[in-house]
Design a protein around this motif. Structure first.
Motif, PDB file in Angstrom:
ATOM      1  N   SER A  67       0.736  -1.235  -0.025  1.00 42.71           N
ATOM      2  CA  SER A  67       0.360  -0.785  -0.072  1.00 42.71           C
ATOM      3  C   SER A  67       0.832   1.792   0.189  1.00 42.71           C
ATOM      4  N   GLU A  68       1.848   1.198  -0.158  1.00 42.18           N
ATOM      5  CA  GLU A  68       2.845   2.047  -0.530  1.00 42.18           C
ATOM      6  C   GLU A  68       3.415   2.451  -2.215  1.00 42.18           C
ATOM      7  N   GLU A  69       3.098   3.854  -2.028  1.00 45.81           N
ATOM      8  CA  GLU A  69       2.989   4.026  -4.127  1.00 45.81           C
ATOM      9  C   GLU A  69       4.501   4.069  -3.954  1.00 45.81           C
ATOM     10  N   VAL A  70       5.321   2.848  -5.103  1.00 45.67           N
ATOM     11  CA  VAL A  70       6.426   3.674  -5.472  1.00 45.67           C
ATOM     12  C   VAL A  70       6.365   3.199  -6.838  1.00 45.67           C
ATOM     13  N   THR A  71       5.237   3.946  -7.408  1.00 43.72           N
ATOM     14  CA  THR A  71       5.895   4.698  -9.274  1.00 43.72           C
ATOM     15  C   THR A  71       7.031   4.862  -9.655  1.00 43.72           C
ATOM     16  N   LYS A  72       7.366   5.687  -8.625  1.00 41.06           N
ATOM     17  CA  LYS A  72       8.435   6.477  -9.692  1.00 41.06           C
ATOM     18  C   LYS A  72       9.753   6.230  -8.482  1.00 41.06           C
ATOM     19  N   TYR A  73       9.892   5.064  -7.580  1.00 44.09           N
ATOM     20  CA  TYR A  73      11.085   5.017  -7.347  1.00 44.09           C
ATOM     21  C   TYR A  73      11.984   3.911  -8.037  1.00 44.09           C
ATOM     22  N   PRO A  74      13.286   4.480  -7.744  1.00 51.36           N
ATOM     23  CA  PRO A  74      14.451   3.654  -8.405  1.00 51.36           C
ATOM     24  C   PRO A  74      14.534   1.888  -8.319  1.00 51.36           C
ATOM     25  N   ALA A  75      15.490   1.555  -8.475  1.00 46.05           N
ATOM     26  CA  ALA A  75      15.177  -0.213  -7.807  1.00 46.05           C
ATOM     27  C   ALA A  75      15.547  -0.522  -6.498  1.00 46.05           C
ATOM     28  N   PHE A  76      16.758   0.748  -6.189  1.00 50.03           N
ATOM     29  CA  PHE A  76      17.353   0.362  -5.328  1.00 50.03           C
ATOM     30  C   PHE A  76      16.857   0.916  -4.260  1.00 50.03           C
ATOM     31  N   ARG A  77      15.680   2.202  -3.965  1.00 48.86           N
ATOM     32  CA  ARG A  77      14.933   2.233  -2.909  1.00 48.86           C
ATOM     33  C   ARG A  77      13.658   1.833  -2.795  1.00 48.86           C
ATOM     34  N   ARG A  78      13.356   0.707  -3.955  1.00 49.06           N
ATOM     35  CA  ARG A  78      11.844  -0.355  -3.063  1.00 49.06           C
ATOM     36  C   ARG A  78      12.741  -1.900  -2.789  1.00 49.06           C
ATOM     37  N   ALA A  79      13.701  -1.661  -3.406  1.00 52.49           N
ATOM     38  CA  ALA A  79      14.384  -3.481  -3.044  1.00 52.49           C
ATOM     39  C   ALA A  79      14.225  -3.811  -1.895  1.00 52.49           C
ATOM     40  N   HIS A  80      14.398  -3.444  -0.998  1.00 55.43           N
ATOM     41  CA  HIS A  80      13.361  -3.408   0.644  1.00 55.43           C
ATOM     42  C   HIS A  80      12.382  -3.756   0.222  1.00 55.43           C
TER      43      HIS A  80
END
Lengths: 268, 302
Positions: A67-80
């Motif tokens: 439920s967190e929007e990650v659309t614009k996060y680069p790969a390493f920022r959503r890796a966790h």
């Protein structure tokens, strides 16, 4: 757990080669679902995973993880949130590092990395336990370079590394396709075991239709950047491969064109 | 002509000076898989910055620290060209190198500067000489350089075993892995290239003190010389853990320097001239890199 909302992705946009790779794709994945994805080459399977992982950004639409929007996060920022294993057995591990060093990298996922020495004895013990659970004999080779391992061993290690930090979603991109059949089977069993024990949510691309139906809780079939079949529950349990292919040609008015899939089906 | 033992001592000293540069080249070429040509510019940059500081009355340790920092900045520029502007690694290095040629001249003010005790300039070597006046100077230099290189090797070994160090090494293997493990590969590249060029610049500052002057052209071919040290070391010693690999680099640098010193010292008998040195280095690297391929091909023929 994971939501793709009206996602569109174009390649080579505004050129003669423009391709509409993902078309208005909606996908809602519940926690604990294990989804298998099949489709012919160019259907958009890997593109979907890349949109989830942040290696591609959608041209329109939104992506949510937990439920967190990650659309614009680069790969390493959503890796966790994510774990991922690739088809290429050299991609999911660092070949010039030792087994324990690879683990140590995975161990710090989602935490800041500094100038501390990366490995200590308590970590070593944990890695050893974790490795002995999979029974590949790697627990006594912690200081061996990963480049010395076989493709199957590297893939097993990649799986452990992808799941060590309790990811919200595990992404598997034909991770057994480069292995011999026997090893592939072992890695598939390990995958299943890890997903069950850790109650992971997973998306797995496969070209093996029987694998797609035998493993997991839900199957998606993709074609031309769209999800054309979405089957789960009781109906999926009874479904056979010929029926699956029939349903594909009914919906799309064409034959399911995937040589590898048909070949591996013929074998069984 | 000098005696064999003198010859050995001098070439080992120069080899150790080279080893510092080679350790830097090792980080980019072997750990990061980032072929960085900044070296030819950051090596004289270190020397130029050292001379600049010396002429403004600072001691040699301040000068060396300044050279180290300047090298890191040069590395950051190359890294930023690659990661931010998406310019290929080779071209990024070349661009920084060419910019540095003018920058180095600006810093120096003229194409060559001498560093001399008669002008009141102090180098680490002159400080050593004054502190231990009883010991022969060549041995003082040798011991100091050995200590310095071992210290730098040890620090680099430690660094490459830290969390950041592992991330840097993994970046050279698989950027996809690094990304899925939550590491920004741009960041690891920036740090790696910066540390590499910091060492290269420090090597330049040390060499300026050693030879007592700075020349704008002293960097030409240094990247190939550094690479030669790295691969000569790999031929000499087997071993794939970091402690061994950095030892390979240091030994490789010393042996490479000896080989060039032999060529310079006795090469005249076969018509070798000092200006043939770059050709010698180039051919050496070409030979070592081609050797495995040629061996394979020969096997195929049999």
């Amino acid at each position: 757990m994971l939501t793709l909302e009206k996602v569109n992705k174009y390649f080579f946009r505004n050129t003669l080669d423009e391709r509409w790779a993902i078309r208005n794709l909606d996908l809602r994945v519940q926690g604990g679902e294990f989804i298998t994805i099949v489709g012919s080459n160019g259907a958009g399977k890997t593109t979907v995973l890349n949109l989830i992982s942040g290696n591609f950004f959608p041209d329109s639409g939104r992506v949510f993880i937990n439920s967190e929007e990650v659309t614009k996060y680069p790969a390493f920022r959503r890796a966790h949130y994510l774990g991922r294993v690739f088809q290429n057995t050299y991609q999911g591990t660092a070949a010039s590092l030792t087994i324990e060093e690879n683990f140590a990298i995975a161990f710090r996922k989602g935490k800041p990395r500094g100038l501390r020495i990366a490995i200590n004895d308590s970590m070593r013990k944990r890695f050893k336990t974790k490795l002995s659970e999979v029974g590949l004999g790697l627990e006594n080779r912690l200081r061996d370079r990963v480049g010395l391992l076989s493709g199957g061993q590297r893939q097993a290690l990649a799986l452990l590394m992808a799941t060590i930090g309790d990811p919200k979603v595990l992404l598997l991109d034909e991770h057994t396709a480069n292995l011999d059949p026997k090893t592939a089977e072992k890695i598939m069993d390990l995958t299943n075991q890890l997903i069950r024990n850790d109650h992971l949510t997973a998306l797995m691309i496969t070209h093996d239709l029987s694998e797609a139906l035998n493993f997991g809780t839900r199957t998606l079939m993709m074609d031309g950047g769209e999800i054309v079949l979405d089957i789960s529950g009781e109906g999926r349990k009874k479904l056979t491969i010929p029926e699956l292919l029939d349903r594909f040609s009914e919906t799309r008015h064409k034959q399911f064109a995937e040589d590898r899939a048909l070949l591996s089906t013929a074998k069984k | 002509m000098e005696s064999i033992s003198d010859f050995l001592v001098y070439s080992v000293q120069e080899g150790l000076l080279f080893a510092i540069l080679a350790l830097g080249v090792f980080i980019t070429f072997r750990c990061l898989n980032f072929p960085d040509l900044t070296v030819d510019g950051s090596y004289p940059l270190g020397a130029a910055v050292f001379a600049f500081m010396t002429y403004r009355g600072f001691g040699p340790f301040v000068g060396m620290a300044a050279a180290f920092i300047a090298g890191a900045l040069a590395g950051l520029m190359t890294g930023a060209l690659n990661t931010f502007s998406k310019i290929p690694a080779l071209l990024s290095g070349i661009l920084t190198m060419i910019c540095l040629y003018s920058i180095n001249l600006r810093i120096m003010g003229r194409p060559n500067i001498s560093l001399s005790e008669n002008l009141g300039h102090h180098t680490v070597f002159s400080l050593l000489k004054n502190a231990f006046s009883g010991v022969p100077e060549t041995y003082l230099r040798l011991i100091f350089l050995m200590g310095l290189v071992l210290l730098l090797k040890g620090l680099l070994d430690l660094f490459l075993h830290t969390e950041i160090g592992l991330a840097i090494r993994a970046t050279g293997d698989s950027e996809s892995l690094v990304e899925v493990q939550g590491i920004n590969p741009d960041k690891t590249k920036l740090i790696g290239v910066a540390v590499s060029n910091a060492l290269v610049a420090l090597s330049g500052a040390m060499f300026a003190q050693y030879q007592g002057f700075v020349d704008i052209n002293m960097g030409i071919g240094m990247v190939v010389a550094g690479l030669a040290s790295v691969i000569v070391g790999e031929v000499l010693v087997r071993g794939r853990n970091i402690l061994f690999m950095t030892l390979q680099v240091v030994l490789g640098a010393v042996v490479y320097r000896m080989a060039t010193a032999i060529a310079l010292n006795w090469g005249y008998r076969i018509g070798f001239k000092p200006y043939d040195l770059k050709l010698f280095t180039g051919l050496l690297v070409i030979f070592i890199l081609s050797f495995p391929v040629i061996k394979e091909k020969m096997k195929g023929l049999k």
